[in-house]
Motif scaffolding. Sequence first.
Motif, short mmCIF file in Angstrom:
data_model
loop_
_atom_site.label_atom_id
_atom_site.label_comp_id
_atom_site.label_asym_id
_atom_site.label_seq_id
_atom_site.Cartn_x
_atom_site.Cartn_y
_atom_site.Cartn_z
N ASN A 103 0.82 -1.20 0.00
CA ASN A 103 0.00 0.00 0.00
C ASN A 103 0.86 1.25 0.00
OD1 ASN A 103 -2.45 -1.44 0.13
ND2 ASN A 103 -2.28 -1.63 2.36
N GLU A 104 0.42 2.26 -0.74
CA GLU A 104 1.13 3.53 -0.78
C GLU A 104 0.90 4.32 0.51
OE1 GLU A 104 -0.44 5.55 -4.15
OE2 GLU A 104 0.98 4.60 -5.55
N PRO A 105 1.85 5.15 0.93
CA PRO A 105 1.62 6.04 2.07
C PRO A 105 0.50 7.02 1.77
CG PRO A 105 3.96 5.92 1.51
CD PRO A 105 3.22 5.26 0.40
N ALA A 106 -0.15 7.48 2.81
CA ALA A 106 -1.30 8.39 2.63
C ALA A 106 -0.92 9.67 1.92
CB ALA A 106 -1.91 8.71 4.00
N ASP A 107 0.30 10.18 2.15
CA ASP A 107 0.64 11.51 1.64
C ASP A 107 1.29 11.50 0.27
OD1 ASP A 107 3.10 10.43 2.25
OD2 ASP A 107 3.75 12.05 3.57
N ILE A 108 1.27 10.35 -0.43
CA ILE A 108 1.96 10.26 -1.72
C ILE A 108 1.39 11.24 -2.76
CG2 ILE A 108 0.50 8.46 -2.76
CD1 ILE A 108 4.33 8.58 -2.84
N GLY A 109 0.14 11.66 -2.56
CA GLY A 109 -0.51 12.57 -3.51
C GLY A 109 0.16 13.93 -3.63
N VAL A 110 0.99 14.32 -2.66
CA VAL A 110 1.64 15.63 -2.76
C VAL A 110 2.61 15.69 -3.93
CG1 VAL A 110 1.41 16.14 -0.30
CG2 VAL A 110 3.50 15.05 -1.14
N LEU A 111 3.02 14.53 -4.46
CA LEU A 111 3.91 14.54 -5.62
C LEU A 111 3.23 15.14 -6.84
CD1 LEU A 111 5.70 11.07 -5.29
CD2 LEU A 111 6.45 13.32 -4.46
N ASP A 112 1.90 15.21 -6.84
CA ASP A 112 1.19 15.85 -7.95
C ASP A 112 1.47 17.34 -8.01
OD1 ASP A 112 0.09 13.40 -8.58
OD2 ASP A 112 -1.81 13.77 -7.54
N TRP A 113 1.96 17.92 -6.90
CA TRP A 113 2.34 19.33 -6.91
C TRP A 113 3.64 19.57 -7.67
CZ3 TRP A 113 1.17 19.62 -1.01
CH2 TRP A 113 -0.14 20.09 -0.81
N VAL A 114 4.39 18.50 -7.96
CA VAL A 114 5.68 18.63 -8.64
C VAL A 114 5.48 18.24 -10.11
CG1 VAL A 114 8.11 17.96 -8.66
CG2 VAL A 114 6.82 17.97 -6.50
N ARG A 115 5.42 19.22 -10.98
CA ARG A 115 5.08 18.95 -12.38
C ARG A 115 6.28 19.03 -13.31
NH1 ARG A 115 0.95 22.25 -10.32
NH2 ARG A 115 -1.02 21.13 -10.05
N ASP A 116 7.33 19.72 -12.93
CA ASP A 116 8.50 19.83 -13.79
C ASP A 116 9.67 20.34 -12.96
OD1 ASP A 116 7.96 22.57 -13.41
OD2 ASP A 116 6.96 22.75 -15.34
N GLY A 117 10.79 20.58 -13.63
CA GLY A 117 11.94 21.16 -12.95
C GLY A 117 12.85 20.12 -12.32
N VAL A 166 9.02 14.96 2.23
CA VAL A 166 7.77 14.20 2.21
C VAL A 166 7.93 12.92 3.02
CG1 VAL A 166 6.04 13.15 0.67
CG2 VAL A 166 7.25 15.22 -0.04
N GLY A 167 6.81 12.29 3.35
CA GLY A 167 6.85 11.12 4.22
C GLY A 167 6.95 11.53 5.67
N GLY A 168 6.36 12.72 5.96
CA GLY A 168 6.43 13.25 7.32
C GLY A 168 7.72 13.96 7.63
N ALA A 170 -4.77 14.59 10.56
CA ALA A 170 -3.62 14.13 11.34
C ALA A 170 -2.34 14.19 10.52
CB ALA A 170 -3.86 12.72 11.86
N ILE A 171 -2.46 13.93 9.23
CA ILE A 171 -1.34 14.07 8.29
C ILE A 171 -1.71 15.14 7.29
CG2 ILE A 171 0.03 12.91 6.51
CD1 ILE A 171 -0.51 10.29 7.99
N TYR A 172 -0.79 16.04 7.01
CA TYR A 172 -1.08 17.09 6.04
C TYR A 172 0.15 17.39 5.19
CZ TYR A 172 1.42 20.40 9.05
OH TYR A 172 2.39 21.04 9.79
N GLY A 173 -0.11 17.94 4.01
CA GLY A 173 0.96 18.37 3.12
C GLY A 173 0.82 19.85 2.85
#
Length: 208
Positions: free
Chosen positions: A15-29, A92-94, A196-199
């Motif tokens: 299972n993926e960690p809950a906060d893996i979705g924050v990688l969607d904020w990284v689009r390039d660079g 990331v990952g806390g 409880a977990i936030y990005g």
Amino acid sequence: MPQPLEWWKREPGANEPADIGVLDWVRDGYVIDAGCGTGRHLEILARRGVTGYGIEVAEAAVSLANAAGIPCVREDVFSHVPPRPADTVLAVGGNGGMAGTVEELPAFLHRLSSWLTESGRIVLTSTDWRRFPAGKLHGSAIPPGSYPGNKRMRFRLADQAGPWFPWVFVDADTLERSCQAIGLRVVERKEWLGGAIYGAVLDRSPSA
């Protein structure tokens, strides 16, 4: 607090960690992943065409990252000097907790921001101590005047345990105040598990 070890080891069906979705904020660079573990975040971003490298203190994790073709060096946040500025620094990952204590949080964030290009951003995740049930994060009474999110942690696997180290579970409001103190601002937020977990995405405030 169980950790997603199977995911970090790339085991099928993990299972993926809950906060893996924050990688969607990284689009390039160009990306630096602070505390990259075995390099899973960089692996995902590479498949999306985003390049970068990681830093990590655990020798075994660095070896696993490099074996998977992920550029990773064994260094800590407080001594690393990047070869070039990054468009995004990940914690990331806390890993917002790597500051150790809330008192050291502004200096930690300032160091990460010093790795950025002028328009670069920090993407971090953390644990908000206020959103956990009473007693979940605290094995004993909190000393008067101390920040409740300042903790000591260690990792345990079966009958093996590592050394204790400082870690901060910083609430979202305190993160915002720490950012303001050093000329950063929170521009985006996401929450999981009831907050409880936030990005958060941090960039330089216009007046900085």
